[in-house]
Scaffold this motif. Sequence first.
Motif, PDB file in Angstrom:
ATOM      1  N   LYS A  67       0.818  -1.214   0.000  1.00  0.00           N
ATOM      2  CA  LYS A  67       0.000   0.000   0.000  1.00  0.00           C
ATOM      3  C   LYS A  67       0.852   1.265   0.000  1.00  0.00           C
ATOM      4  O   LYS A  67       0.501   2.260  -0.642  1.00  0.00           O
ATOM      5  N   SER A  68       1.976   1.226   0.703  1.00  0.00           N
ATOM      6  CA  SER A  68       2.805   2.428   0.834  1.00  0.00           C
ATOM      7  C   SER A  68       3.481   2.819  -0.477  1.00  0.00           C
ATOM      8  O   SER A  68       3.740   4.002  -0.724  1.00  0.00           O
ATOM      9  N   GLY A  69       3.769   1.829  -1.320  1.00  0.00           N
ATOM     10  CA  GLY A  69       4.495   2.107  -2.563  1.00  0.00           C
ATOM     11  C   GLY A  69       5.916   2.580  -2.330  1.00  0.00           C
ATOM     12  O   GLY A  69       6.584   3.095  -3.235  1.00  0.00           O
ATOM     13  N   ILE A  70       6.412   2.376  -1.101  1.00  0.00           N
ATOM     14  CA  ILE A  70       7.705   2.933  -0.729  1.00  0.00           C
ATOM     15  C   ILE A  70       8.863   2.282  -1.474  1.00  0.00           C
ATOM     16  O   ILE A  70       9.912   2.897  -1.692  1.00  0.00           O
ATOM     17  N   MET A  71       8.683   1.026  -1.901  1.00  0.00           N
ATOM     18  CA  MET A  71       9.772   0.345  -2.597  1.00  0.00           C
ATOM     19  C   MET A  71      10.018   0.958  -3.977  1.00  0.00           C
ATOM     20  O   MET A  71      11.144   0.915  -4.481  1.00  0.00           O
ATOM     21  N   ASP A  72       8.983   1.536  -4.569  1.00  0.00           N
ATOM     22  CA  ASP A  72       9.156   2.187  -5.870  1.00  0.00           C
ATOM     23  C   ASP A  72      10.132   3.354  -5.759  1.00  0.00           C
ATOM     24  O   ASP A  72      10.980   3.564  -6.629  1.00  0.00           O
ATOM     25  N   ARG A  73       9.970   4.122  -4.686  1.00  0.00           N
ATOM     26  CA  ARG A  73      10.856   5.275  -4.496  1.00  0.00           C
ATOM     27  C   ARG A  73      12.282   4.810  -4.215  1.00  0.00           C
ATOM     28  O   ARG A  73      13.251   5.387  -4.721  1.00  0.00           O
ATOM     29  N   LEU A  74      12.411   3.756  -3.418  1.00  0.00           N
ATOM     30  CA  LEU A  74      13.741   3.250  -3.070  1.00  0.00           C
ATOM     31  C   LEU A  74      14.470   2.726  -4.303  1.00  0.00           C
ATOM     32  O   LEU A  74      15.655   3.008  -4.498  1.00  0.00           O
ATOM     33  N   VAL A  75      13.796   1.964  -5.132  1.00  0.00           N
ATOM     34  CA  VAL A  75      14.479   1.359  -6.280  1.00  0.00           C
ATOM     35  C   VAL A  75      14.927   2.419  -7.275  1.00  0.00           C
ATOM     36  O   VAL A  75      15.950   2.242  -7.967  1.00  0.00           O
ATOM     37  N   GLU A  76      14.211   3.534  -7.360  1.00  0.00           N
ATOM     38  CA  GLU A  76      14.641   4.604  -8.254  1.00  0.00           C
ATOM     39  C   GLU A  76      15.982   5.182  -7.804  1.00  0.00           C
ATOM     40  O   GLU A  76      16.815   5.564  -8.637  1.00  0.00           O
ATOM     41  N   VAL A  77      16.193   5.273  -6.502  1.00  0.00           N
ATOM     42  CA  VAL A  77      17.479   5.755  -5.984  1.00  0.00           C
ATOM     43  C   VAL A  77      18.561   4.695  -6.241  1.00  0.00           C
ATOM     44  O   VAL A  77      19.686   5.028  -6.618  1.00  0.00           O
TER      45      VAL A  77
END
Length: 463
Positions: A295-305
């Motif tokens: 739900k957080s979608g936080i892994m999407d932001r991490l993988v971009e970095v």
Amino acid sequence: MVELVLEEKDAGDWIYRGEGGLNIVLAYSGSSPNFIGKVLRVRKVKRNGSEFDKPPSALSTHECLIWEGVGDLLSASTKDIVNHMYAKHVMSPLLGSQHVDPGVRVHVTKEFLELVHNGVLFKRPSWRVDNARVNTLHDSALLMSDHSIFPHGVHGEEFCISVEIKPKCGFLPISRFIRDANSAKKRISRFKLHQILKFHQGKISQISEYDPLDLFSGSKPRILKSIKDLFLTPQNNFRVFVNGSLIFGSSGGEAEDTDSQIAESFEETLKNIIQAEDGLRTPKFLQLVGEAVFKSGIMDRLVEVQKLDSFDIEGAIHAYYDVVGQPCAVCRELGEGKVSSKYEELHEISVDESLKIVRDFLVASTAKDLSLMIGFRGRGKGSRESSYDVVCLESSNQSFDYKASFIDLDMKPLEKMPYYYKLDQEIVSCYTRMMETVNRPEKPLMDTSYQEQLTAIEDTSQT
């Protein structure tokens, strides 16, 4: 703002939480409003005769070139202050300020640090004690939010259960600088490949089924599978806390694989947290974690970095040697006639381009080695509006506030790049040798279960 100082009288309020290679983390157990809901990171020093050396200088000459113009990094007087500013000015904007607390520096006396050292001695893993101790010559430490609890929640009746995950690298590299002999890197995650080397070296007793590609997939079933795999083989990648106290996983090293006794103990601990019959609480909790990740979608932001590393270490290492002004050891190792034109091209780009390649690689390396903390707090029926995100566990008819935060955001040292390259080559060559052994059954050099694990890894990479 009044400067915070921790003195001899304060040492008893700080208890051991865990540690990494450079720092010991202490949790606060006292009543001062300045420190409730906080953790303290104190620096360690190796027990190799350097115990009373001066604090390391902040940045090398070449690191100053790389980080020039980034916040106040160049003005930092120590590595600790560099790491603080790096988290604030580099990692926080990339990962999202709502997910990063860079912390504040607080003054600590030598007497405080000496008492802390003695107080945590018997809580630390023996091999950590043998390797390093609290550095009592530092005059500051980093005070940060305790992401294993909700603010002020630990002193009330409400509980907070949190998980710490080391996601590792969540994508397969496609860099054209990866040599054909190392093409396994393009099919199999770095974590899975590294597991084979660690097993071969005797550092782990079992190869984990966890694959970061599942956690980063955006697919709810695959995310849930990754959480279950982490639970079964936590190593140093999965820990659980209740109200700030560790209840599952290792405090400073590799945790044991989860056997029936560990599983039963964990199931019992969840009794007042997850509403379910015996034997069903753990699966529902793991489902809760998976739901929050999804739900957080936080892994999407991490993988971009993480994907800032677009050259892979096999490309970035060439830029490194140009930045430090040394003949390229990798090209020398390959030998004349074997150096590809694409590597020669890397040595012909501008200094600014080389600096960017190395800077992006180091930032991505931090993102590949950080930890993710997800904290949960139960919500009763008719609970007030929450400033936190909410996740529902439909199978138990429960709702939870949750918050996701990144920790362990230290800058990676430029001088370690040759080590990163060497380790990368060791990881791939170990995999290649082991696969050759699997394909030559007339010369078995490993037990059958290990062969099966290796074959399963290769099979998985084909799907």
